[in-house]
Design an enzyme around this catalytic site. Structure first.
Site, PDB file in Angstrom:
ATOM      1  N   ARG A 105       0.902  -1.324  -0.147  1.00  0.00           N
ATOM      2  CA  ARG A 105       0.221   0.212  -0.018  1.00  0.00           C
ATOM      3  C   ARG A 105       0.694   0.888   0.533  1.00  0.00           C
ATOM      4  NH1 ARG A 105      -3.887  -1.402   5.068  1.00  0.00           N
ATOM      5  NH2 ARG A 105      -1.626  -2.041   6.230  1.00  0.00           N
TER       6      ARG A 105
ATOM      7  N   TYR B 223     -12.804 -13.581  10.261  1.00  0.00           N
ATOM      8  CA  TYR B 223     -11.146 -13.639   9.768  1.00  0.00           C
ATOM      9  C   TYR B 223     -11.638 -15.274   9.039  1.00  0.00           C
ATOM     10  CZ  TYR B 223      -6.515 -15.791   9.259  1.00  0.00           C
ATOM     11  OH  TYR B 223      -5.588 -16.042   8.422  1.00  0.00           O
TER      12      TYR B 223
ATOM     13  N   LYS C 195     -11.786 -16.556   4.886  1.00  0.00           N
ATOM     14  CA  LYS C 195     -10.722 -17.567   4.498  1.00  0.00           C
ATOM     15  C   LYS C 195     -11.381 -18.814   4.221  1.00  0.00           C
ATOM     16  CE  LYS C 195      -6.536 -16.090   5.676  1.00  0.00           C
ATOM     17  NZ  LYS C 195      -5.738 -15.290   4.689  1.00  0.00           N
TER      18      LYS C 195
HETATM   19  N1  LIG Z   1       1.169 -15.168  10.351  1.00  0.00           N
HETATM   20  C1  LIG Z   1       0.544 -16.651  10.723  1.00  0.00           C
HETATM   21  O1  LIG Z   1       0.698 -17.178  11.777  1.00  0.00           O
HETATM   22  C2  LIG Z   1      -0.512 -16.786   9.686  1.00  0.00           C
HETATM   23  C3  LIG Z   1      -1.149 -18.057   9.481  1.00  0.00           C
HETATM   24  C4  LIG Z   1      -2.547 -18.427   8.613  1.00  0.00           C
HETATM   25  C5  LIG Z   1      -2.270 -17.533   7.710  1.00  0.00           C
HETATM   26  N2  LIG Z   1      -1.638 -16.575   7.520  1.00  0.00           N
HETATM   27  C6  LIG Z   1      -2.073 -15.853   6.608  1.00  0.00           C
HETATM   28  O2  LIG Z   1      -0.728 -14.793   5.950  1.00  0.00           O
HETATM   29  C7  LIG Z   1      -0.646 -13.931   5.044  1.00  0.00           C
HETATM   30  C8  LIG Z   1       0.089 -12.931   5.490  1.00  0.00           C
HETATM   31  O3  LIG Z   1       0.563 -12.736   7.074  1.00  0.00           O
HETATM   32  P1  LIG Z   1       1.350 -12.660   8.009  1.00  0.00           P
HETATM   33  O4  LIG Z   1       1.778 -12.957   8.923  1.00  0.00           O
HETATM   34  O5  LIG Z   1       2.400 -12.197   7.060  1.00  0.00           O
HETATM   35  O6  LIG Z   1       0.848 -10.918   8.132  1.00  0.00           O
HETATM   36  P2  LIG Z   1       1.605  -9.271   7.944  1.00  0.00           P
HETATM   37  O7  LIG Z   1       3.348  -9.575   8.604  1.00  0.00           O
HETATM   38  O8  LIG Z   1       0.403  -8.639   8.988  1.00  0.00           O
HETATM   39  O9  LIG Z   1       1.561  -8.987   7.118  1.00  0.00           O
HETATM   40  C9  LIG Z   1       0.010  -7.927   6.128  1.00  0.00           C
HETATM   41  C10 LIG Z   1       0.656  -7.770   5.012  1.00  0.00           C
HETATM   42  O10 LIG Z   1      -0.652  -6.885   3.998  1.00  0.00           O
HETATM   43  C11 LIG Z   1      -0.722  -5.684   4.235  1.00  0.00           C
HETATM   44  N3  LIG Z   1      -1.842  -5.814   3.446  1.00  0.00           N
HETATM   45  C12 LIG Z   1      -2.866  -5.060   4.208  1.00  0.00           C
HETATM   46  N4  LIG Z   1      -3.659  -4.556   4.020  1.00  0.00           N
HETATM   47  C13 LIG Z   1      -3.610  -4.634   2.748  1.00  0.00           C
HETATM   48  C14 LIG Z   1      -4.286  -3.728   1.551  1.00  0.00           C
HETATM   49  N5  LIG Z   1      -5.964  -2.950   2.095  1.00  0.00           N
HETATM   50  N6  LIG Z   1      -3.774  -4.129   0.583  1.00  0.00           N
HETATM   51  C15 LIG Z   1      -2.471  -4.237   0.465  1.00  0.00           C
HETATM   52  N7  LIG Z   1      -2.097  -4.618   1.141  1.00  0.00           N
HETATM   53  C16 LIG Z   1      -2.361  -5.112   2.705  1.00  0.00           C
HETATM   54  C17 LIG Z   1       0.292  -5.305   4.955  1.00  0.00           C
HETATM   55  O11 LIG Z   1       1.232  -4.402   3.734  1.00  0.00           O
HETATM   56  P3  LIG Z   1       0.939  -2.978   4.928  1.00  0.00           P
HETATM   57  O12 LIG Z   1       2.923  -2.406   4.761  1.00  0.00           O
HETATM   58  O13 LIG Z   1       0.763  -1.980   3.622  1.00  0.00           O
HETATM   59  O14 LIG Z   1       0.843  -2.978   5.794  1.00  0.00           O
HETATM   60  C18 LIG Z   1       1.375  -6.579   5.008  1.00  0.00           C
HETATM   61  O15 LIG Z   1       2.495  -6.743   3.786  1.00  0.00           O
HETATM   62  C19 LIG Z   1      -2.316 -13.203   5.210  1.00  0.00           C
HETATM   63  O16 LIG Z   1      -3.379 -13.445   4.365  1.00  0.00           O
HETATM   64  C20 LIG Z   1      -2.361 -14.252   6.206  1.00  0.00           C
HETATM   65  O17 LIG Z   1      -4.227 -14.769   6.700  1.00  0.00           O
HETATM   66  C21 LIG Z   1      -1.001 -16.110   8.336  1.00  0.00           C
END
Ligand SMILES: NC(=O)c1ccc[n+]([C@@H]2O[C@H](COP(=O)([O-])OP(=O)(O)OC[C@H]3O[C@@H](n4cnc5c(N)ncnc54)[C@H](OP(=O)(O)O)[C@@H]3O)[C@@H](O)[C@H]2O)c1
Length: 287
Positions: free
Chosen positions: A46, A211, A215
Site C-alpha cells: 500500500r 477472519y 478465509k
Molecule cells: N502469521 C500467521 O501465523 C498466519 C497463519 C495463517 C495464515 N496467515 C496468512 O498469511 C498472510 C500474510 O500474513 P502475515 O502473517 O505475513 O501478516 P503481516 O506481517 O501482518 O502482513 C500483512 C500484509 O498485508 C498487507 N496489507 C494489509 N492491508 C492491505 C491492503 N488493503 N492492500 C494491500 N496490502 C495490504 C500489509 O501491508 P502494509 O505494509 O500496507 O500494512 C502486509 O504486507 C495473510 O493472508 C494471513 O491471513 C498467516
C-alpha cells in the site's frame, strides 16, 4: 514507483505479483521467488516508502529481479493501475501470490474476544472481496501465460470444521454447485446474522468469525475458479503458525519457513494439482 516502459523479460522468465509484500510472509515470499532465478517479482504494498524499502532489502541480498508497484486492494483504481502496468510491461502474468491480510492483530482479537460488526464487515470486504477484485483484474494476464498460477494464502482458520451448521458447511464444500453469487448470498447472510447478534445461533464460526468466514470464502472461490479455468493452477495454502505482526510474533515458524510453505505450492511442477488446499506444504482437506 516503477514506470511502465515496455522492457520485455526474456521469454523463459516468469512474472510473479505478490500482494502484502511489505512485510511478514509476503516479503519472505518475494525473497524466495526472486532468489530462485528466472522469476521477475513485482512486490506490491500500500505504502510506496515501505514497498521501496522492502525491494531495496531484497536487492541487498543480491536478487536484482524485483520491482515495486503500489497496490491497495481496497482501492479499485490502484488495482486497475497495477493490472495496466503488468499488461504494458510484461503482457502476461505467471504467478499471483495473494498474501495480504487486513486482520487485526491476534492479541487484540483475543482481548476483545469478538469483532464488532464494522470490523467484521471491513475484514470481509478487504480479505475476501479485495483479494477477489485483484484476482479478477489480473485473470486475463494469467490466462496469457502458458502456465498461470494463483496461490491464495489461506489459513487453517478457514477450515469448514469451524462451521457448526452442517448445511452451511455442505454448501461451502459443494464445489459442483457453488457459484460466486451463492457465495455472495452466504456472506450477506453472515453479516446480517452478525449484525443482529444471531451468528452463533446460526452456527457460523465462533471467535475470529469474520477472519474464518473470509478465509473459507476465499477457499471456496479458489475452487470455483479452478473449475472454471482448468488451464490455470489455483490453490490455497496455509503457511503454519508464523511469527509475524498479525500473531504479534507469537508463532512457531519463522517467516522464511511460513513463506516456504506457500512458495512451494506456487512452484509446483507444471500440470500439478489445482483447486486444492495445502497445509504447511502438504495437500490436505478443506474440511
Ligand atoms: N502469521 C500467521 O501465523 C498466519 C497463519 C495463517 C495464515 N496467515 C496468512 O498469511 C498472510 C500474510 O500474513 P502475515 O502473517 O505475513 O501478516 P503481516 O506481517 O501482518 O502482513 C500483512 C500484509 O498485508 C498487507 N496489507 C494489509 N492491508 C492491505 C491492503 N488493503 N492492500 C494491500 N496490502 C495490504 C500489509 O501491508 P502494509 O505494509 O500496507 O500494512 C502486509 O504486507 C495473510 O493472508 C494471513 O491471513 C498467516
Amino acid at each position: 514507483m516503477e514506470g511502465a516502459t515496455p522492457t520485455p523479460a526474456p521469454s523463459n522468465t516468469r512474472i510473479a505479483v505478490v500482494t502484502g509484500g511489505s512485510k511478514g510472509i509476503g516479503l519472505e515470499a518475494c525473497k524466495q521467488l526472486a532468489g530462485g532465478g528466472a522469476i521477475t517479482v513485482v512486490l506490491t504494498a500500500r505504502d510506496e516508502a515501505r514497498g521501496t524499502a522492502a525491494v531495496e532489502q531484497i536487492k541487498r541480498l543480491g536478487h536484482a529481479d524485483v520491482i515495486f508497484h503500489q497496490l491497495d486492494i481496497t482501492d479499485a483504481s490502484s488495482i486497475a493501475r497495477l493490472a495496466d502496468f503488468i499488461k504494458t510491461r510484461f503482457a502476461k502474468l505467471d504467478i499471483l501470490f495473494n498474501g495480504m491480510d487486513a486482520g487485526q492483530r491476534i492479541d487484540w482479537m483475543w482481548t476483545s474476544c469478538r469483532q464488532t460488526y464494522e470490523t467484521a464487515k471491513q475484514g470481509l470486504q478487504t480479505n475476501y472481496y479485495g483479494t477477489k477484485r485483484v484476482t479478477e483484474a489480473l485473470l486475463p494476464l494469467l490466462r496469457s501465460s502458458s502456465d498461470g498460477r494463483i496461490v491464495n494464502v489461506s489459513s487453517n482458520f478457514g477450515l469448514l470444521s469451524f462451521f457448526r451448521n452442517e448445511e452451511l458447511k455442505q454448501e461451502l464444500n459443494d464445489v459442483d454447485n457453488l457459484t460466486e453469487e451463492g457465495l455472495d448470498e452466504l456472506l450477506a447472510m453472515f453479516l446480517k446474522d452478525f449484525e443482529s447478534g444471531g451468528a452463533e445461533a446460526r452456527g457460523w464460526p465462533a471467535e475470529f468469525s469474520a477472519y474464518k468466514v473470509a478465509k473459507a470464502a476465499m477457499n471456496a472461490y479458489s475452487r470455483i475458479l479452478a473449475k472454471r479455468h482448468p488451464e490455470l493452477r489455483v490453490n490455497c495454502a496455509h503457511p503454519g503458525y508464523v511469527k509475524t505482526d498479525i500473531t504479534r510474533n507469537s508463532g512457531i515458524l519463522t517467516p522464511e519457513e511460513g513463506a516456504r510453505n506457500i512458495t512451494s505450492v506456487a512452484l509446483l511442477p507444471e500440470g500439478g494439482p489445482t483447486g486444492k488446499y495445502f497445509s504447511e506444504g502438504e495437500e490436505a482437506s478443506f474440511v
